[in-house]
Design an enzyme around this catalytic site. Structure first.
Site, PDB file in Angstrom:
ATOM      1  CG  ASP A 142       0.682  -0.866   7.227  1.00  0.00           C
ATOM      2  OD1 ASP A 142       0.316   0.246   6.821  1.00  0.00           O
ATOM      3  OD2 ASP A 142       1.744  -1.051   7.851  1.00  0.00           O
ATOM      4  N   GLY A 153       8.667   1.113   2.873  1.00  0.00           N
ATOM      5  CA  GLY A 153       7.525   1.922   3.305  1.00  0.00           C
ATOM      6  C   GLY A 153       6.241   1.563   2.616  1.00  0.00           C
ATOM      7  CG  ASP A 162      -1.858   3.414  11.848  1.00  0.00           C
ATOM      8  OD1 ASP A 162      -0.893   4.103  12.263  1.00  0.00           O
ATOM      9  OD2 ASP A 162      -1.720   2.283  11.344  1.00  0.00           O
ATOM     10  CB  SER A 185       7.269  -5.608   2.225  1.00  0.00           C
ATOM     11  OG  SER A 185       8.140  -5.235   3.290  1.00  0.00           O
ATOM     12  NE  ARG A 239       0.653   1.556   4.363  1.00  0.00           N
ATOM     13  CZ  ARG A 239       1.879   2.007   4.419  1.00  0.00           C
ATOM     14  NH1 ARG A 239       2.494   2.383   3.327  1.00  0.00           N
ATOM     15  NH2 ARG A 239       2.539   2.068   5.574  1.00  0.00           N
ATOM     16  CG  ASN A 251      14.598  -3.704  10.193  1.00  0.00           C
ATOM     17  OD1 ASN A 251      13.461  -4.009  10.532  1.00  0.00           O
ATOM     18  ND2 ASN A 251      15.651  -4.476  10.418  1.00  0.00           N
ATOM     19  CE  LYS A 252       6.464  -1.655  10.149  1.00  0.00           C
ATOM     20  NZ  LYS A 252       4.988  -1.627  10.162  1.00  0.00           N
ATOM     21  CD  GLU A 293       2.557   8.710   5.917  1.00  0.00           C
ATOM     22  OE1 GLU A 293       3.022   7.792   6.619  1.00  0.00           O
ATOM     23  OE2 GLU A 293       2.157   8.546   4.761  1.00  0.00           O
ATOM     24  CG  HIS A 294       4.324   7.541  11.866  1.00  0.00           C
ATOM     25  ND1 HIS A 294       4.933   6.511  12.557  1.00  0.00           N
ATOM     26  CD2 HIS A 294       4.993   7.642  10.694  1.00  0.00           C
ATOM     27  CE1 HIS A 294       5.936   6.034  11.827  1.00  0.00           C
ATOM     28  NE2 HIS A 294       5.978   6.699  10.696  1.00  0.00           N
TER      29      HIS A 294
END
Length: 388
Positions: free
Chosen positions: A190, A141, A49, A144, A40, A234-235, A46-47
């Site tokens: 997501d 971003g 949710d 995935s 998506r 990398n979250k 942004e940031h």
């Protein structure tokens, strides 16, 4: 062509390709079905949710596909079409272990499986041979990791013949909670867009009091270009979870400072706004008048909340019971009362869809059965349209 619309031929080609990869990986065996979940792009929000606020994403052409065959053996065999960089895994299908202390691509597959089995109380799930092939660039971003969780959860539903036992919105929420097993505390955007997206449309997604969506039709002539920085985010190793914790603690500190009667129940900034009945500009003024400038240390937060000497209470306010990586972010030295930073998505992307006749639930997340071609005849790929 309308934004995001894909040809039947393109969809069929990808489907046949992953089926062929499955046969190569499993000694010529054919998969029984292919589960697909798209990545998506987020247009607005942004940031926020995980703070309880609405977002406006759309799904992409790039997706994760899992070719799968259920087995009578209670074993999961998980392989990746990308080769040696992604080592395979064989593990029990019954309560598969997820080691959230280390980053491993199979954790995302196991999280989707585990989330569905626990939610639907599937005590003896089918074993599965699974071959994953993803066209959503990792760390770009574009969600995935969430597309893997959704595709794995969808494969688990289908393999265990439980598609009729859960509706799409509920399924999206289960997938969002399932990703917490890995150690990432996301807000649910997501997974919701991967499951509920429709062709040519963005989705206005709201989370309170429950998950709801509203279509926002994209202009027919519109195109969206997302610049590829080639820098992977990398979250798992970043400060993403720290930001979630900071927002939760900031909401609790503000609620206590505003003398709200239910301040102990406030966990998100949206909870704070609803409980205080204040507009956003009034809440911003409350930040200036009730909070000190600069940073808050852990000791400062504990003192304001009255939980000095009770670290479990502080952890509760941080919503951190979802992750095993608490020690790392309990030691965070400060909580900043400021707006979350913007994040950028990377890669060139198209808003897209799979044709409606080939879908299950929505037009994007889907389960497709392999083609069966009798002599001198061709057939279209088949899919199951089930509950929802």
């Amino acid at each position: 062509r309308s934004p995001g619309m894909r040809s039947v031929r393109a969809c069929r080609s990808e489907h046949e390709r992953v089926c062929g990869l499955f046969a190569d990986a499993f000694g010529g065996a054919a998969p029984a079905f292919v589960a697909r979940a798209p990545g998506r792009v987020n247009l607005i929000g942004e940031h926020i949710d995980y703070c309880g606020y609405s977002v406006l994403p759309f799904a992409l052409a790039q997706s994760t596909e899992i070719a799968c065959r259920a087995t009578d053996e209670p074993t999961l065999v998980i392989k990746n079409a990308r080769g040696d960089a992604y080592p395979p895994l064989q593990v029990s299908a019954r309560d598969p272990p997820i080691d959230s202390s280390r980053l491993c691509w199979t954790n995302y597959v196991l999280a989707g499986i585990k989330g569905i089995c626990e939610h639907l109380h599937i005590d003896s799930p089918k074993g599965m041979l699974m071959l994953l092939d993803s066209h959503v660039p990792s760390g770009s971003g574009l969600s995935s990791s969430s597309s893997i969780v959704v595709a794995a959860a969808l494969a688990t539903l289908y393999a265990n013949e439980r598609m009729r036992d859960i509706d799409p919105a509920q399924f999206a929420s289960v997938c969002a909670r399932a990703e917490h097993y890995i150690g990432t505390i996301g807000g649910g955007m997501d997974q919701a867009i991967s499951v509920l997206a429709e062709p040519g449309k963005a989705k206005l997604i709201s989370f309170l009091p429950s998950l709801t969506t509203r279509n926002v039709t994209l202009p027919a002539a519109a195109g969206f270009i997302v610049a590829n920085s080639l820098v992977e985010a990398n979250k798992y190793a970043s400060c993403y979870n720290t930001r979630v914790v900071e927002c939760s603690l900031a909401a609790a500190v503000l609620a206590k400072s505003l003398s709200l009667s239910n301040w102990q129940q406030v966990r998100k900034l949206c909870d704070l706004q609803q409980s205080s009945a204040l507009a956003l500009d009034q809440l911003a003024a409350g930040v200036d008048s009730h909070l000190k400038p600069g940073v808050y240390t852990i000791s400062d937060v504990a003192k304001v909340l009255g939980c000095c000497g009770n670290p479990n209470m502080l952890v509760s306010f941080a919503r951190s019971n979802w992750t095993c990586r608490l020690k790392k972010w309990r030691s965070v030295t400060c909580v900043v009362a400021s707006s979350p930073p913007r994040s950028s998505s990377c890669t060139t992307a198209r808003c897209t869809s799979t044709p409606r006749q080939h879908v299950c639930w929505s037009s994007l997340a889907s389960v497709m059965q392999p083609q069966r071609r009798p002599a001198q005849a061709t057939t279209r790929p088949r899919s199951r349209r089930l509950a929802g």
